[in-house]
Design an enzyme around this catalytic site. Structure first.
Site, short mmCIF file in Angstrom:
data_model
loop_
_atom_site.label_atom_id
_atom_site.label_comp_id
_atom_site.label_asym_id
_atom_site.label_seq_id
_atom_site.Cartn_x
_atom_site.Cartn_y
_atom_site.Cartn_z
N PRO A 182 0.79 -1.23 0.00
CA PRO A 182 0.00 0.00 0.00
C PRO A 182 0.82 1.28 0.00
O PRO A 182 1.86 1.37 0.66
CB PRO A 182 -0.84 -0.10 1.28
CG PRO A 182 -0.17 -1.11 2.13
CD PRO A 182 0.54 -2.03 1.21
N ASN A 183 0.33 2.22 -0.78
CA ASN A 183 0.85 3.58 -0.90
C ASN A 183 2.17 3.69 -1.65
O ASN A 183 2.64 4.79 -1.91
CB ASN A 183 0.96 4.25 0.47
CG ASN A 183 -0.39 4.33 1.15
OD1 ASN A 183 -1.36 4.78 0.55
ND2 ASN A 183 -0.46 3.87 2.38
N ARG A 224 6.46 0.06 13.74
CA ARG A 224 7.15 -0.34 12.51
C ARG A 224 8.36 -1.25 12.80
O ARG A 224 9.01 -1.72 11.88
CB ARG A 224 7.60 0.88 11.72
CG ARG A 224 6.45 1.70 11.19
CD ARG A 224 6.94 2.80 10.27
NE ARG A 224 5.92 3.78 10.00
CZ ARG A 224 5.03 3.70 9.01
NH1 ARG A 224 5.04 2.67 8.20
NH2 ARG A 224 4.14 4.66 8.83
N ALA A 262 3.08 -0.96 4.95
CA ALA A 262 2.44 -0.99 6.27
C ALA A 262 1.91 -2.38 6.64
O ALA A 262 1.83 -2.72 7.82
CB ALA A 262 1.31 0.03 6.33
N ARG A 279 4.74 11.03 -2.43
CA ARG A 279 4.47 10.86 -1.00
C ARG A 279 5.75 11.04 -0.19
O ARG A 279 6.74 10.34 -0.43
CB ARG A 279 3.91 9.46 -0.77
CG ARG A 279 3.78 9.07 0.67
CD ARG A 279 3.44 7.59 0.81
NE ARG A 279 3.39 7.22 2.19
CZ ARG A 279 3.75 6.04 2.65
NH1 ARG A 279 4.18 5.11 1.83
NH2 ARG A 279 3.68 5.78 3.93
N ASN A 309 8.02 -5.66 -0.69
CA ASN A 309 7.89 -4.53 0.21
C ASN A 309 6.40 -4.43 0.52
O ASN A 309 5.64 -3.82 -0.23
CB ASN A 309 8.40 -3.24 -0.43
CG ASN A 309 8.35 -2.07 0.52
OD1 ASN A 309 7.67 -2.11 1.53
ND2 ASN A 309 9.08 -1.01 0.20
N ARG A 368 11.89 4.66 12.90
CA ARG A 368 10.56 5.24 12.82
C ARG A 368 9.72 4.80 14.02
O ARG A 368 10.25 4.32 15.02
CB ARG A 368 9.94 4.85 11.48
CG ARG A 368 10.79 5.40 10.32
CD ARG A 368 10.25 5.08 8.98
NE ARG A 368 8.98 5.81 8.79
CZ ARG A 368 8.16 5.57 7.78
NH1 ARG A 368 8.45 4.64 6.89
NH2 ARG A 368 7.04 6.26 7.66
N TYR A 416 10.94 8.91 1.12
CA TYR A 416 10.85 7.94 0.03
C TYR A 416 11.48 8.41 -1.29
O TYR A 416 11.50 7.65 -2.26
CB TYR A 416 9.38 7.56 -0.21
CG TYR A 416 8.76 6.91 1.00
CD1 TYR A 416 9.10 5.62 1.36
CD2 TYR A 416 7.85 7.59 1.78
CE1 TYR A 416 8.54 5.02 2.47
CE2 TYR A 416 7.29 7.00 2.90
CZ TYR A 416 7.64 5.72 3.24
OH TYR A 416 7.09 5.12 4.34
N GLU A 470 12.53 -9.49 1.99
CA GLU A 470 11.74 -8.35 2.47
C GLU A 470 12.57 -7.08 2.31
O GLU A 470 13.73 -7.03 2.72
CB GLU A 470 11.38 -8.57 3.94
CG GLU A 470 10.61 -7.44 4.57
CD GLU A 470 10.36 -7.66 6.06
OE1 GLU A 470 9.89 -6.71 6.69
OE2 GLU A 470 10.65 -8.76 6.59
N HIS A 498 3.71 -4.82 9.16
CA HIS A 498 3.57 -4.70 10.61
C HIS A 498 2.21 -5.16 11.12
O HIS A 498 1.99 -5.18 12.32
CB HIS A 498 3.81 -3.24 11.02
CG HIS A 498 4.91 -2.59 10.25
ND1 HIS A 498 6.23 -2.98 10.34
CD2 HIS A 498 4.88 -1.60 9.32
CE1 HIS A 498 6.95 -2.24 9.52
NE2 HIS A 498 6.16 -1.39 8.89
N HIS A 536 12.53 -2.68 2.60
CA HIS A 536 11.90 -1.41 3.02
C HIS A 536 12.80 -0.27 2.60
O HIS A 536 14.02 -0.34 2.78
CB HIS A 536 11.65 -1.38 4.53
CG HIS A 536 10.71 -2.43 4.97
ND1 HIS A 536 9.34 -2.32 4.77
CD2 HIS A 536 10.92 -3.64 5.53
CE1 HIS A 536 8.77 -3.43 5.23
NE2 HIS A 536 9.70 -4.24 5.68
N ILE A 537 12.21 0.75 2.04
CA ILE A 537 12.96 1.91 1.57
C ILE A 537 13.58 2.65 2.74
O ILE A 537 14.74 3.04 2.70
CB ILE A 537 12.04 2.82 0.73
CG1 ILE A 537 11.59 2.06 -0.52
CG2 ILE A 537 12.74 4.12 0.37
CD1 ILE A 537 10.44 2.71 -1.28
N SER A 538 12.79 2.85 3.79
CA SER A 538 13.29 3.55 4.97
C SER A 538 13.81 2.54 6.00
O SER A 538 13.51 1.35 5.93
CB SER A 538 12.17 4.39 5.61
OG SER A 538 11.17 3.55 6.15
N ASP A 547 1.94 -15.50 6.60
CA ASP A 547 1.58 -16.90 6.38
C ASP A 547 1.73 -17.30 4.91
O ASP A 547 2.14 -18.42 4.60
CB ASP A 547 0.14 -17.17 6.84
CG ASP A 547 0.00 -17.26 8.34
OD1 ASP A 547 1.03 -17.32 9.06
OD2 ASP A 547 -1.16 -17.26 8.82
#
Length: 139
Positions: free
Chosen positions: A9-10, A108, A74, A17, A71, A104, A22, A95, A77, A97-99, A84
């Site tokens: 998402p997003n 997170r 959200a 954003r 990725n 954070r 990002y 996995e 978390h 993550h950009i940040s 699963d």
């Protein structure tokens, strides 16, 4: 070699954003760069804001692809279901993550994907996707 990048998402709003977190580039532009850089890899890209669509895509590719770069944003978390799904498939998942999620909010710091992933890359911006692809090429 066949690898898919799945974004949650997003992440369709990259470049718009929170550019201080990002960056200013859209993922589509970056994906074109990855395809050029990794010509020997059949790269695909999928993005959804919907948890069930991400689970369905993992199940669809999880027995025939060589790698998944995930990725889940959200959902990382919050989604036991995505965790699963990663556990249930045969294709290894990295996995990304950009940040740096550990810099954070506390919520997170939890991932339902990390315990069942091949590895985790975070905090290196979009470079994390390239590092994940390279990890599959080293296997």
């Amino acid at each position: 070699m066949k690898i898919i990048i799945i974004n949650g998402p997003n992440l369709n709003l990259l470049g718009k954003r929170e550019p201080e977190i990002y960056g200013n580039s859209s993922f589509e532009n970056y994906f074109s760069e990855l395809q050029f850089r990794f010509k020997e890899v059949q790269l695909e890209y999928f993005q959804s804001n919907i948890e069930g669509e991400i689970i369905s895509k993992l199940q669809e590719v999880g027995f025939s692809y060589d790698g998944v770069v995930l990725n889940a944003a959200a959902y990382t978390h919050t989604s036991v279901g995505i965790g699963d799904a990663v556990k249930a498939i045969e294709t290894p998942v990295v996995e990304v993550h950009i940040s740096n999620t550990f810099k954070r909010e506390d919520y997170r710091h939890i991932s339902y994907i990390s315990p069942v992933a091949k590895g985790v890359i975070l905090g290196f911006g979009l470079l994390g996707y390239e590092l994940a692809i390279r990890s599959f090429l080293k296997d």
